[in-house]
Design a protein around this motif. Structure first.
Motif, PDB file in Angstrom:
ATOM      1  N   ALA A 102       0.854  -1.194   0.000  1.00  0.00           N
ATOM      2  CA  ALA A 102       0.000   0.000   0.000  1.00  0.00           C
ATOM      3  C   ALA A 102       0.886   1.240   0.000  1.00  0.00           C
ATOM      4  CB  ALA A 102      -0.903  -0.002   1.220  1.00  0.00           C
ATOM      5  N   ARG A 103       0.270   2.385  -0.253  1.00  0.00           N
ATOM      6  CA  ARG A 103       1.014   3.648  -0.195  1.00  0.00           C
ATOM      7  C   ARG A 103       1.595   3.794   1.211  1.00  0.00           C
ATOM      8  NH1 ARG A 103       1.936   7.069  -3.612  1.00  0.00           N
ATOM      9  NH2 ARG A 103       0.222   6.486  -4.975  1.00  0.00           N
ATOM     10  N   ALA A 104       2.861   4.181   1.289  1.00  0.00           N
ATOM     11  CA  ALA A 104       3.565   4.272   2.567  1.00  0.00           C
ATOM     12  C   ALA A 104       3.200   5.546   3.315  1.00  0.00           C
ATOM     13  CB  ALA A 104       5.070   4.236   2.335  1.00  0.00           C
ATOM     14  N   ALA A 105       3.070   5.421   4.625  1.00  0.00           N
ATOM     15  CA  ALA A 105       2.886   6.583   5.496  1.00  0.00           C
ATOM     16  C   ALA A 105       4.196   7.364   5.560  1.00  0.00           C
ATOM     17  CB  ALA A 105       2.466   6.131   6.889  1.00  0.00           C
ATOM     18  N   ALA A 106       4.103   8.604   5.973  1.00  0.00           N
ATOM     19  CA  ALA A 106       5.285   9.466   6.051  1.00  0.00           C
ATOM     20  C   ALA A 106       6.341   8.925   7.008  1.00  0.00           C
ATOM     21  CB  ALA A 106       4.863  10.871   6.469  1.00  0.00           C
ATOM     22  N   ALA A 107       5.939   8.126   8.001  1.00  0.00           N
ATOM     23  CA  ALA A 107       6.888   7.577   8.980  1.00  0.00           C
ATOM     24  C   ALA A 107       7.817   6.527   8.379  1.00  0.00           C
ATOM     25  CB  ALA A 107       6.126   6.966  10.152  1.00  0.00           C
ATOM     26  N   VAL A 108       7.464   5.976   7.227  1.00  0.00           N
ATOM     27  CA  VAL A 108       8.276   4.928   6.591  1.00  0.00           C
ATOM     28  C   VAL A 108       9.376   5.595   5.773  1.00  0.00           C
ATOM     29  CG1 VAL A 108       8.273   2.965   5.008  1.00  0.00           C
ATOM     30  CG2 VAL A 108       6.297   3.365   6.505  1.00  0.00           C
ATOM     31  N   PRO A 109      10.639   5.329   6.097  1.00  0.00           N
ATOM     32  CA  PRO A 109      11.731   5.959   5.349  1.00  0.00           C
ATOM     33  C   PRO A 109      11.696   5.600   3.863  1.00  0.00           C
ATOM     34  CG  PRO A 109      12.568   4.905   7.348  1.00  0.00           C
ATOM     35  CD  PRO A 109      11.138   4.470   7.185  1.00  0.00           C
ATOM     36  N   ASP A 110      12.076   6.558   3.022  1.00  0.00           N
ATOM     37  CA  ASP A 110      12.112   6.324   1.578  1.00  0.00           C
ATOM     38  C   ASP A 110      12.985   5.138   1.201  1.00  0.00           C
ATOM     39  OD1 ASP A 110      10.355   8.371   0.960  1.00  0.00           O
ATOM     40  OD2 ASP A 110      11.943   9.823   0.529  1.00  0.00           O
ATOM     41  N   VAL A 111      14.056   4.902   1.950  1.00  0.00           N
ATOM     42  CA  VAL A 111      14.951   3.795   1.626  1.00  0.00           C
ATOM     43  C   VAL A 111      14.217   2.455   1.719  1.00  0.00           C
ATOM     44  CG1 VAL A 111      15.908   3.481   3.959  1.00  0.00           C
ATOM     45  CG2 VAL A 111      17.301   2.907   1.960  1.00  0.00           C
ATOM     46  N   VAL A 112      13.235   2.338   2.614  1.00  0.00           N
ATOM     47  CA  VAL A 112      12.473   1.091   2.750  1.00  0.00           C
ATOM     48  C   VAL A 112      11.682   0.824   1.476  1.00  0.00           C
ATOM     49  CG1 VAL A 112      10.576  -0.033   4.003  1.00  0.00           C
ATOM     50  CG2 VAL A 112      12.330   1.226   5.258  1.00  0.00           C
ATOM     51  N   THR A 113      11.125   1.867   0.895  1.00  0.00           N
ATOM     52  CA  THR A 113      10.270   1.729  -0.289  1.00  0.00           C
ATOM     53  C   THR A 113      11.051   1.797  -1.594  1.00  0.00           C
ATOM     54  OG1 THR A 113       9.804   4.086  -0.594  1.00  0.00           O
ATOM     55  CG2 THR A 113       8.429   2.901   1.000  1.00  0.00           C
ATOM     56  N   ALA A 114      12.357   1.992  -1.499  1.00  0.00           N
ATOM     57  CA  ALA A 114      13.204   2.187  -2.680  1.00  0.00           C
ATOM     58  C   ALA A 114      12.695   3.363  -3.514  1.00  0.00           C
ATOM     59  CB  ALA A 114      13.307   0.914  -3.519  1.00  0.00           C
ATOM     60  N   GLY A 115      12.146   4.360  -2.819  1.00  0.00           N
ATOM     61  CA  GLY A 115      11.676   5.563  -3.483  1.00  0.00           C
ATOM     62  C   GLY A 115      10.370   5.413  -4.245  1.00  0.00           C
ATOM     63  N   THR A 116       9.696   4.277  -4.094  1.00  0.00           N
ATOM     64  CA  THR A 116       8.458   4.050  -4.839  1.00  0.00           C
ATOM     65  C   THR A 116       7.251   4.712  -4.191  1.00  0.00           C
ATOM     66  OG1 THR A 116       7.879   2.030  -3.637  1.00  0.00           O
ATOM     67  CG2 THR A 116       9.292   1.783  -5.604  1.00  0.00           C
ATOM     68  N   GLY A 117       7.348   4.967  -2.882  1.00  0.00           N
ATOM     69  CA  GLY A 117       6.204   5.493  -2.153  1.00  0.00           C
ATOM     70  C   GLY A 117       5.246   4.413  -1.682  1.00  0.00           C
ATOM     71  N   PHE A 118       5.578   3.147  -1.934  1.00  0.00           N
ATOM     72  CA  PHE A 118       4.736   2.028  -1.512  1.00  0.00           C
ATOM     73  C   PHE A 118       5.522   1.149  -0.548  1.00  0.00           C
ATOM     74  CE2 PHE A 118       2.773   3.462  -5.350  1.00  0.00           C
ATOM     75  CZ  PHE A 118       1.416   3.330  -5.091  1.00  0.00           C
ATOM     76  N   VAL A 119       4.831   0.637   0.468  1.00  0.00           N
ATOM     77  CA  VAL A 119       5.474  -0.220   1.454  1.00  0.00           C
ATOM     78  C   VAL A 119       4.834  -1.605   1.419  1.00  0.00           C
ATOM     79  CG1 VAL A 119       3.969   0.532   3.372  1.00  0.00           C
ATOM     80  CG2 VAL A 119       6.248  -0.392   3.860  1.00  0.00           C
ATOM     81  N   ALA A 120       5.679  -2.620   1.515  1.00  0.00           N
ATOM     82  CA  ALA A 120       5.249  -4.019   1.582  1.00  0.00           C
ATOM     83  C   ALA A 120       5.283  -4.442   3.043  1.00  0.00           C
ATOM     84  CB  ALA A 120       6.182  -4.889   0.745  1.00  0.00           C
ATOM     85  N   VAL A 121       4.153  -5.002   3.531  1.00  0.00           N
ATOM     86  CA  VAL A 121       4.030  -5.360   4.947  1.00  0.00           C
ATOM     87  C   VAL A 121       3.512  -6.790   5.068  1.00  0.00           C
ATOM     88  CG1 VAL A 121       2.972  -4.747   7.165  1.00  0.00           C
ATOM     89  CG2 VAL A 121       3.494  -2.951   5.497  1.00  0.00           C
ATOM     90  N   ARG A 122       4.074  -7.525   6.017  1.00  0.00           N
ATOM     91  CA  ARG A 122       3.586  -8.873   6.296  1.00  0.00           C
ATOM     92  C   ARG A 122       3.686  -9.169   7.783  1.00  0.00           C
ATOM     93  NH1 ARG A 122       7.649 -13.107   6.485  1.00  0.00           N
ATOM     94  NH2 ARG A 122       6.020 -14.547   5.874  1.00  0.00           N
ATOM     95  N   CYS A 123       2.943 -10.163   8.214  1.00  0.00           N
ATOM     96  CA  CYS A 123       2.980 -10.643   9.598  1.00  0.00           C
ATOM     97  C   CYS A 123       3.399 -12.109   9.538  1.00  0.00           C
ATOM     98  CB  CYS A 123       1.608 -10.500  10.252  1.00  0.00           C
ATOM     99  SG  CYS A 123       1.553 -11.145  11.938  1.00  0.00           S
ATOM    100  N   PRO A 124       4.631 -12.413   9.948  1.00  0.00           N
ATOM    101  CA  PRO A 124       5.129 -13.784   9.799  1.00  0.00           C
ATOM    102  C   PRO A 124       4.386 -14.786  10.685  1.00  0.00           C
ATOM    103  CG  PRO A 124       6.685 -12.437  11.027  1.00  0.00           C
ATOM    104  CD  PRO A 124       5.601 -11.525  10.568  1.00  0.00           C
ATOM    105  N   ASP A 125       4.247 -15.984  10.169  1.00  0.00           N
ATOM    106  CA  ASP A 125       3.610 -17.074  10.908  1.00  0.00           C
ATOM    107  C   ASP A 125       4.684 -17.877  11.633  1.00  0.00           C
ATOM    108  OD1 ASP A 125       1.761 -18.813  11.920  1.00  0.00           O
ATOM    109  OD2 ASP A 125       1.427 -19.894  10.045  1.00  0.00           O
ATOM    110  N   HIS A 126       5.434 -17.195  12.464  1.00  0.00           N
ATOM    111  CA  HIS A 126       6.483 -17.832  13.258  1.00  0.00           C
ATOM    112  C   HIS A 126       6.489 -17.136  14.610  1.00  0.00           C
ATOM    113  CE1 HIS A 126      10.328 -19.410  14.567  1.00  0.00           C
ATOM    114  NE2 HIS A 126      10.359 -20.194  13.501  1.00  0.00           N
TER     115      HIS A 126
END
Length: 156
Positions: A102-126
């Motif tokens: 989804a579109r990244a919130a301002a709190a997510v650093p640009d480096v995490v999104t590789a400058g795309t403005g989108f963030v990938a999020v998951r909740c591991p089953d471990h």
């Protein structure tokens, strides 16, 4: 891992144990698919340390791991209808290997999104992964714990 070792790793990931000689904090941990190399997803410095350790190109975004579905919405900046869809998907498939983008919130650093403005999020089953994220109190940016382009580790 013991409760004490999880607490120490959590403190490290939060940045409580930073020193001038160790300005970034990374921790390797298991997920249901591979071992991850995690750092505080809200810290530009820690995320850049992940890229450096893995020799990962800055053009390849990181996946952010959360302990539960409630921790994901603050990472997204979406409208009510998209938020509702993301909530339904998270409730149905998390914890598990599904990654939601989804579109990244301002709190997510640009480096995490590789400058795309989108963030990938998951909740591991471990359980260890989720316990570590809870102990850290922050979402973790965590690609696989191998050098970029090499086979991902599946055992310790």
């Amino acid at each position: 891992p013991t409760p004490d070792s999880l607490a120490r790793a959590g403190a490290r990931l939060r940045g409580d144990l930073r020193t001038p000689s160790s300005p970034s904090a990374l921790v390797a941990f298991p997920t249901e698919t591979v071992y991850g190399l995690g750092g505080n997803a809200l810290s530009d410095r820690d995320c850049r340390a992940i890229f450096a350790a893995k020799r990962r190109p800055l053009s390849d975004p990181l996946i952010v791991h959360v302990a539960d579905a409630c921790a994901a919405p603050p990472l997204w900046e979406v409208g009510a209808s998209a938020d509702a869809v993301l909530a339904v998907l998270a409730a149905a498939f998390w914890p598990g290997p599904l990654t939601l983008v989804a579109r990244a919130a301002a709190a997510v650093p640009d480096v995490v999104t590789a400058g795309t403005g989108f963030v990938a999020v998951r909740c591991p089953d471990h359980e260890v992964a989720r316990a570590l994220i809870r102990a850290a109190g922050v979402p973790l940016a965590a690609p696989s714990a191998n050098r970029f382009g090499h086979v991902s580790p599946t055992s310790s």
